[in-house]
Design a protein around this motif. Structure first.
Motif: not given
Length: 281
Positions: A214-215, A219
Motif C-alpha cells: 500500500t501507499r 511511505e
C-alpha cells in the motif's frame, strides 16, 4: 495578607503540606521497588531464564579472538523476527550468523510465534526457547553464543543504546513492524531495538515480505531508508541456482543478501562472476 488571601493560600494545591503527601508516597514506592529488586538479585542464567548465554566449553566470556567481540566485550547482532510470513528467512539469517561465529541476540514477537508454528509446525516458547530454537533451526546450539530476550521485556539489553551490539536485522519485517519502527512507536522490544540501532547509527536491515504494498507501507519504507536502514525486500534472484532453484536456495539467496548488508561473510549463494551460468551446479 488579608483574610481572603489567607483562605485562598490555605486551599492552594501548591502549598507545602499538599506537596509533601504525594512526594512522600512516591518516595515510599521507589524504596519498595528498590528493596524488591535488591532481594531478587541478578537474573539466573539458564535455559528457562529471561536471558541465557551458551558458549563453547572452556571459552571465557571475554575472549578477544572470538568473532562478535570488541576489545574483549561481547558485541552481538540483534535479530528481530516479526509476525510476517517468511520465518525460513529468519532461520537462514540466524544460522548464517552462527556459522560465521557471530554472537546473536534474538527477539521473537508474539505474532512471530504463531507464524513459526503455522509455517514449521514447531512452537516457540519463552521458557523453552533454546530447545525450540534448536528444533526450528535444525541444528545443535552447543557452542553457539545466543541470548534470547522476550519481546515484552522493554528493560532488556537491546532496549538501550549503551548496550553494545553491532547492528540489527528485522527479518521478516511485517507491515506493522515497519510502521512502528518508522514512527518510533517502540510498542515492543523488537521495535525499540530497531529504533535504538537507528539512533546510534548502527547497521539496520529491514526485510519486508508483503506484496503488493500500500501507499502507507511504501511511505514507511521510505522513512526507514531516510533514517539510515537498509530496506531489503525478500526478493530472491535466480542467477545463483537457476530457474530450477529449490525453495531453500531461494531462501538462502535472501539471507545471504541480508548478511552482505551486515558485512558478514557467508557462502549461502553463488555470486555473479560476469559469465552466464558460470560454475552453476
Amino acid at each position: 495578607m488579608g483574610q481572603a488571601e489567607r483562605s485562598n493560600h490555605a486551599a492552594s494545591p501548591v502549598n507545602g503540606a499538599s506537596l509533601a503527601r504525594p512526594i512522600g508516597r512516591a518516595a515510599s514506592q521507589l524504596s519498595l521497588i528498590y528493596d524488591a529488586a535488591r532481594r531478587r538479585g541478578p537474573h539466573p542464567r539458564g535455559p528457562g531464564s529471561r536471558c541465557w548465554v551458551d558458549r563453547e566449553p572452556g571459552v571465557p566470556a571475554r575472549d578477544r579472538s572470538r568473532p562478535g567481540t570488541l576489545d574483549g566485550m561481547r558485541e552481538p547482532w540483534v535479530v528481530g523476527v516479526s509476525g510476517a510470513s517468511g520465518t525460513p528467512y529468519a532461520a537462514a539469517v540466524i544460522s548464517g550468523l552462527l556459522d560465521a561465529g557471530a554472537a546473536v541476540d534474538l527477539v521473537v514477537s508474539r505474532a512471530a510465534r504463531l507464524t513459526i508454528l503455522d509455517e514449521t509446525g514447531r512452537p516457540f516458547r519463552d521458557a523453552h526457547w533454546a530447545e525450540d530454537l534448536a528444533g526450528w533451526l535444525g541444528r545443535d546450539l552447543g557452542g553457539a553464543d545466543v541470548r534470547y530476550w522476550p519481546a515484552g521485556d522493554l528493560a532488556a539489553g537491546p532496549s538501550s543504546g549503551s548496550y553494545r551490539v553491532r547492528g540489527m536485522a528485522v527479518v521478516p519485517a511485517s507491515t506493522a513492524a515497519c510502521a512502528g519502527i518508522a514512527i518510533g512507536l517502540s510498542k515492543d522490544l523488537l521495535q525499540r531495538s530497531a529504533e535504538v540501532n537507528l539512533k546510534e547509527r548502527r547497521p539496520v536491515v529491514v526485510v519486508p515480505r508483503e506484496t503488493p504494498v500500500t501507499r502507507s507501507h511504501l511511505e514507511h519504507l521510505i522513512a526507514l531508508h531516510d533514517a539510515g536502514a537498509v530496506v531489503l525486500p525478500a526478493s530472491p534472484g535466480f542467477y545463483g541456482a537457476g530457474a530450477a532453484a529449490s525453495a531453500q536456495q531461494l531462501v538462502d539467496f535472501v539471507a545471504g543478501k541480508v548478511l552482505d548488508a551486515l558485512g558478514v561473510e557467508h557462502t549461502l549463494f553463488r555470486r555473479w562472476s560476469g559469465e552466464l551460468a558460470a560454475d552453476r551446479g
